[in-house]
Scaffold this motif. Sequence first.
Motif, PDB file in Angstrom:
ATOM      1  N   VAL A 517      27.508  13.357  34.021  1.00 35.86           N
ATOM      2  CA  VAL A 517      26.067  13.573  34.107  1.00 35.86           C
ATOM      3  C   VAL A 517      25.812  14.790  34.986  1.00 35.86           C
ATOM      4  O   VAL A 517      26.713  15.271  35.680  1.00 35.86           O
ATOM      5  CB  VAL A 517      25.339  12.333  34.685  1.00 35.86           C
ATOM      6  CG1 VAL A 517      25.434  11.156  33.729  1.00 35.86           C
ATOM      7  CG2 VAL A 517      25.881  11.964  36.062  1.00 35.86           C
ATOM      8  N   ARG A 518      24.572  15.281  34.972  1.00 34.43           N
ATOM      9  CA  ARG A 518      24.159  16.380  35.836  1.00 34.43           C
ATOM     10  C   ARG A 518      23.412  15.807  37.049  1.00 34.43           C
ATOM     11  O   ARG A 518      22.823  14.732  36.988  1.00 34.43           O
ATOM     12  CB  ARG A 518      23.253  17.353  35.085  1.00 34.43           C
ATOM     13  CG  ARG A 518      23.898  18.000  33.867  1.00 34.43           C
ATOM     14  CD  ARG A 518      25.022  18.924  34.259  1.00 34.43           C
ATOM     15  NE  ARG A 518      25.476  19.747  33.158  1.00 34.43           N
ATOM     16  CZ  ARG A 518      26.448  19.416  32.317  1.00 34.43           C
ATOM     17  NH1 ARG A 518      27.077  18.252  32.477  1.00 34.43           N
ATOM     18  NH2 ARG A 518      26.807  20.216  31.336  1.00 34.43           N
ATOM     19  N   GLU A 521      19.643  14.761  36.700  1.00 35.70           N
ATOM     20  CA  GLU A 521      19.257  13.771  35.705  1.00 35.70           C
ATOM     21  C   GLU A 521      18.894  12.455  36.400  1.00 35.70           C
ATOM     22  O   GLU A 521      19.341  12.155  37.521  1.00 35.70           O
ATOM     23  CB  GLU A 521      20.383  13.565  34.696  1.00 35.70           C
ATOM     24  CG  GLU A 521      20.527  14.748  33.741  1.00 35.70           C
ATOM     25  CD  GLU A 521      21.762  14.658  32.860  1.00 35.70           C
ATOM     26  OE1 GLU A 521      22.714  13.956  33.251  1.00 35.70           O
ATOM     27  OE2 GLU A 521      21.772  15.306  31.797  1.00 35.70           O
ATOM     28  N   PRO A 572      16.733  11.350  41.084  1.00 37.27           N
ATOM     29  CA  PRO A 572      17.837  12.081  40.459  1.00 37.27           C
ATOM     30  C   PRO A 572      19.188  11.518  40.884  1.00 37.27           C
ATOM     31  O   PRO A 572      19.317  10.859  41.918  1.00 37.27           O
ATOM     32  CB  PRO A 572      17.650  13.508  40.995  1.00 37.27           C
ATOM     33  CG  PRO A 572      17.033  13.309  42.338  1.00 37.27           C
ATOM     34  CD  PRO A 572      16.121  12.110  42.196  1.00 37.27           C
TER      35      PRO A 572
END
Length: 637
Positions: A517-518, A521, A572
């Motif tokens: 994942v980033r 996100e 996030p």
Amino acid sequence: MGRHDVTPDLDPQRFRAFTRALLNDLRALDHMLREGMFETGMRRIGAEQELFLVGPGWRPAPLATDILPNLRGHEFTTELARFNLELNLDPLPLEAGAFERLHAYLVELLGQVRDEAKRHRAEVLLTGILPTLAKSDLSLTNMTPRDRYTALNEAVTRACGGCYQIFIQGTDELRIEHDSVMLEGCNTSFQVHLQVDPETFSRSYNLAQALTAPVLAAAVNSPLLFGKRLWAETRIALFQHAIDTRGAIPYVRDLTPRVRFGERWVERSVIELFQEDIARIPSLVGADVDEDPFEILRCGAIPELRALQVYNSTVYQWNRPCYGISNGKPHLRIECRILPAGPSIADEVANAAFWVGLMLGGLETWDDVTQHMDFDDARANFVAAARRGLKAGFTWMGGPAVSAPELILQELLPVARLGLDLAGVGSSERDQYLGIIEERVGSGQTGARWFELSLAHMGRSGTRAERMAALTASANRQQSTDMPGHTWVPAAIGEGGGWRYNYLRVEQFMTTDLFTVRENEVIDLAALVMDWKRVRQVPVEDDDRRLVGLVSYGAVLRELAGCAHGDETTLPVKSVMDPNPITIAPDTPTLDAIRLMRSHRITCLPVVDDDKLVGILTADDLVPIAERLLEERMEDE
């Protein structure tokens, strides 16, 4: 990798002197051709055999400099990598018994290497690309310590901007970067030389270009690289990438690759090829040359043309023109560089007989191939053969598309028989070696196909490293019988033996199919990825594939549990990730990784190479090791 007599670290003035010597050599060559000084009417064949040295666990064994001093004969020499060796065979007259003598010569020389390798607990393997090679094997510590290789690596690395980028797509996809020319050490070949007359050189060379595709299709033996299933002859794609000095430019421009098939048919003589190379491709390395070829000619001797030969050894046409001297007379040769090593000596000699027969019979059959075939078709055929082997289709001599097996069996084998008859090769010898080609093509089992069938036979048994070891062990065992590859049975997973050798380093069994994942996100995505894929940690990457953190199941659970019921949260991933996770390199010893996990009480280690995430090692990956060790301990009791 060519001549060894280069001079490292030439300053600009000495390099200009080398270039002048190169141009002078080209003028001398042109003079000798115009004066009719070259040997004619004589056919000789020669060969260069490259090989891999493999050690415990069927892994590459960097022992070349240990083995070489104990080998008797001038034929043995080093290659770029310390796990490779090269045999340069003396030329043989092309006559009755030539291929049988070539076969016996190879058996004798390889027998010497095998005997000496066994003294070092190593084996010899003839294969285009060694299945058990790992990227960490391509470090500069495994480069043979010779001035030529150091100079070549520095020159190519400087020219390509310090980064070698590889992208090859087949059944699988391989996309990697490397920092040295050692990628070329993945390849080994069986190079065949044929002496030709200067008067027929252009027709012979053009014919060699046209024949490249069907000969390669019948001989493919390199479908794997780093465990990935790529082209039928992956050597072709890899070698071009490994010696590519062109770099990228901001606009469309035709840049000539250093490894190439060619751009057009030859019209007049060998001089065209050398002129084209020198005009388009700069010298990579040079040498201090004190030979004046015209002075040597005035004295009634033949010049070595050393500058031209040094330059020519750094330009890699798949059919390379060569200059040489035999018994005081200069001659010209065509070197066929497309053939991979293996699967057996018998296969290699059969490939040589097929190519030589086609070269001689082809001149009688088609005379001038440029009148029957477009050059672009010859080049397209070559790429198709490298990609698909016997599954390729060709455009041939202006006719309709034809499959590789149909072309070889119905049209080319009769031409090869004619050529060997014209050379005086006996019918039994001719039929012995061309019969191997006929049976191989008829069965469809090239060396590449044997690897593919073996992998299908093993399925998902064991780890990838174990399957690669089994392939290598089986190839070594069946190769030692010198039975042609089309008669081999598929490899079995247990043949690799010594399963512990397949778990020595993290890169051999780490997980490379990653879910990431980033950092910006929403954490819900990380939670769902863990749920969907049944994992407890997810690496966090940036847009350049650099590892920037690690998010765990526990951290996500704690964060989500702390949210009020019904609250909308868009927190996030970076708010819950560990921004400084403990990481390891691909070549980390497995024991070191286990100790690291135990000392830090963690169950996951991201694997990073040059800041890029390349894999992950989890406690689950270590379970098979524990299981096997426990089984062995219980069996001992």
